[in-house]
Design a protein around this motif. Structure first.
Motif, PDB file in Angstrom:
ATOM      1  N   VAL A  77      -2.103  11.847   8.451  1.00  0.00           N
ATOM      2  CA  VAL A  77      -0.936  11.571   8.152  1.00  0.00           C
ATOM      3  C   VAL A  77       0.005  12.442   9.179  1.00  0.00           C
ATOM      4  O   VAL A  77      -0.232  13.381   9.593  1.00  0.00           O
ATOM      5  CB  VAL A  77      -0.387  12.028   6.469  1.00  0.00           C
ATOM      6  N   THR A  78       1.113  11.677   9.229  1.00  0.00           N
ATOM      7  CA  THR A  78       2.226  12.318  10.014  1.00  0.00           C
ATOM      8  C   THR A  78       3.448  12.127   9.589  1.00  0.00           C
ATOM      9  O   THR A  78       3.791  11.394   8.415  1.00  0.00           O
ATOM     10  CB  THR A  78       2.519  11.660  11.550  1.00  0.00           C
ATOM     11  N   LYS A  79       4.605  13.237   9.620  1.00  0.00           N
ATOM     12  CA  LYS A  79       5.758  12.863   9.008  1.00  0.00           C
ATOM     13  C   LYS A  79       6.678  11.968   9.738  1.00  0.00           C
ATOM     14  O   LYS A  79       6.573  12.155  10.930  1.00  0.00           O
ATOM     15  CB  LYS A  79       6.560  14.290   8.878  1.00  0.00           C
ATOM     16  N   LYS A  80       7.180  10.880   8.845  1.00  0.00           N
ATOM     17  CA  LYS A  80       8.214  10.050   9.708  1.00  0.00           C
ATOM     18  C   LYS A  80       9.443   9.823   8.784  1.00  0.00           C
ATOM     19  O   LYS A  80       9.402  10.056   7.550  1.00  0.00           O
ATOM     20  CB  LYS A  80       7.511   8.523   9.486  1.00  0.00           C
ATOM     21  N   LEU A  81      10.667   9.836   9.666  1.00  0.00           N
ATOM     22  CA  LEU A  81      11.816   9.787   8.927  1.00  0.00           C
ATOM     23  C   LEU A  81      11.913   8.397   8.355  1.00  0.00           C
ATOM     24  O   LEU A  81      12.083   7.531   9.207  1.00  0.00           O
ATOM     25  CB  LEU A  81      13.058   9.974  10.016  1.00  0.00           C
ATOM     26  N   LYS A  82      12.360   8.183   7.295  1.00  0.00           N
ATOM     27  CA  LYS A  82      12.774   6.841   6.493  1.00  0.00           C
ATOM     28  C   LYS A  82      14.282   6.990   6.190  1.00  0.00           C
ATOM     29  O   LYS A  82      14.594   7.980   5.449  1.00  0.00           O
ATOM     30  CB  LYS A  82      11.977   6.779   5.236  1.00  0.00           C
ATOM     31  N   ILE A  83      14.730   6.032   6.500  1.00  0.00           N
ATOM     32  CA  ILE A  83      16.344   5.845   6.260  1.00  0.00           C
ATOM     33  C   ILE A  83      16.563   4.636   5.144  1.00  0.00           C
ATOM     34  O   ILE A  83      16.280   3.644   5.455  1.00  0.00           O
ATOM     35  CB  ILE A  83      17.047   5.614   7.729  1.00  0.00           C
ATOM     36  N   TRP A  84      17.329   5.142   4.122  1.00  0.00           N
ATOM     37  CA  TRP A  84      17.725   4.186   3.166  1.00  0.00           C
ATOM     38  C   TRP A  84      19.295   4.173   3.199  1.00  0.00           C
ATOM     39  O   TRP A  84      19.891   4.996   4.099  1.00  0.00           O
ATOM     40  CB  TRP A  84      17.385   4.580   1.744  1.00  0.00           C
ATOM     41  N   SER A  85      19.949   3.451   2.730  1.00  0.00           N
ATOM     42  CA  SER A  85      21.274   3.239   2.378  1.00  0.00           C
ATOM     43  C   SER A  85      21.957   4.312   2.138  1.00  0.00           C
ATOM     44  O   SER A  85      23.081   4.932   2.721  1.00  0.00           O
ATOM     45  CB  SER A  85      21.709   1.960   1.761  1.00  0.00           C
ATOM     46  N   ASP A  86      21.547   5.107   1.409  1.00  0.00           N
ATOM     47  CA  ASP A  86      21.985   6.369   0.529  1.00  0.00           C
ATOM     48  C   ASP A  86      21.539   7.717   0.901  1.00  0.00           C
ATOM     49  O   ASP A  86      22.045   8.803   0.517  1.00  0.00           O
ATOM     50  CB  ASP A  86      22.169   6.208  -0.807  1.00  0.00           C
ATOM     51  N   ARG A  87      20.445   7.628   1.895  1.00  0.00           N
ATOM     52  CA  ARG A  87      19.641   9.000   2.088  1.00  0.00           C
ATOM     53  C   ARG A  87      18.875   9.009   3.303  1.00  0.00           C
ATOM     54  O   ARG A  87      18.257   7.914   3.541  1.00  0.00           O
ATOM     55  CB  ARG A  87      19.013   9.703   0.949  1.00  0.00           C
ATOM     56  N   LYS A  88      18.313   9.904   3.759  1.00  0.00           N
ATOM     57  CA  LYS A  88      17.170   9.943   4.773  1.00  0.00           C
ATOM     58  C   LYS A  88      16.174  10.982   4.308  1.00  0.00           C
ATOM     59  O   LYS A  88      16.724  12.145   3.718  1.00  0.00           O
ATOM     60  CB  LYS A  88      17.679  10.629   6.010  1.00  0.00           C
TER      61      LYS A  88
END
Length: 169
Positions: free
Chosen positions: A36-47
């Motif tokens: 696994v690797t860490k990926k930045l997920k972006i939602w409308s209200d948070r990252k």
């Protein structure tokens, strides 16, 4: 499977079932490796950084005997073993060790299914990636280190930093 030998194999899972399959493997006491690797997920209200499988739908498992082979195959979410012809393909122990070493020490990792011409083969003798076997390749005029993923036909590409490592051919 006629001539079973214990070792690492690869199972192909349903989409987004990798972690559920790993939980089931753990309950059956079957050793597994889910890179696994860490990926930045972006939602409308948070990252948020989330663990994401490096090779979606693939889980490496260590089979001790034929019984493990059949028990793992019957887990919900497992579609099949990666095969060559009718036989599941065994993964070289070095591939697993190289993947673990890269994931432990690198954060800037790319995965590619592109074909790369063979590069200069090196073994890293010192530094954080000591013991890694890889190739030096050129991508868009920049040197990179390539770790071939073997039977899953995916490659890991990491930055090439001459000063941090001692190499041997």
């Amino acid at each position: 499977m006629k001539n079973f030998t214990n070792g690492w194999y690869v199972i192909y899972t349903q989409s987004r079932y990798e972690k559920k399959v790993c939980d089931s493997l753990e309950s059956l006491n079957i050793q597994f490796f889910l890179p696994v690797t860490k990926k930045l997920k972006i939602w409308s209200d948070r990252k948020k950084y989330v663990d994401t499988p490096l090779f979606p739908s693939y889980v490496f498992i260590y089979l001790n005997d034929k019984m493990d082979l059949f028990r793992a195959q019957n887990i919900t979410g497992v579609l099949s073993y990666v095969r060559m012809g009718k036989e599941p393909v065994k993964v070289c122990e070095n591939v697993i060790m190289d993947l673990k070493l890269v994931l432990k020490n690198e954060t800037d990792i790319e995965v590619s299914d592109m074909y790369f011409k063979p590069g200069q083969k090196i073994n890293i003798q010192q530094g954080p990636l000591k013991g890694l076997s890889c190739e030096i390749i050129q991508i868009m005029g920049r040197k990179k280190m390539l770790v071939r993923g073997g039977v899953i036909e995916r490659n890991i590409i990491i930055p090439y930093i001459q000063d941090h490592y001692i190499y041997s051919n």
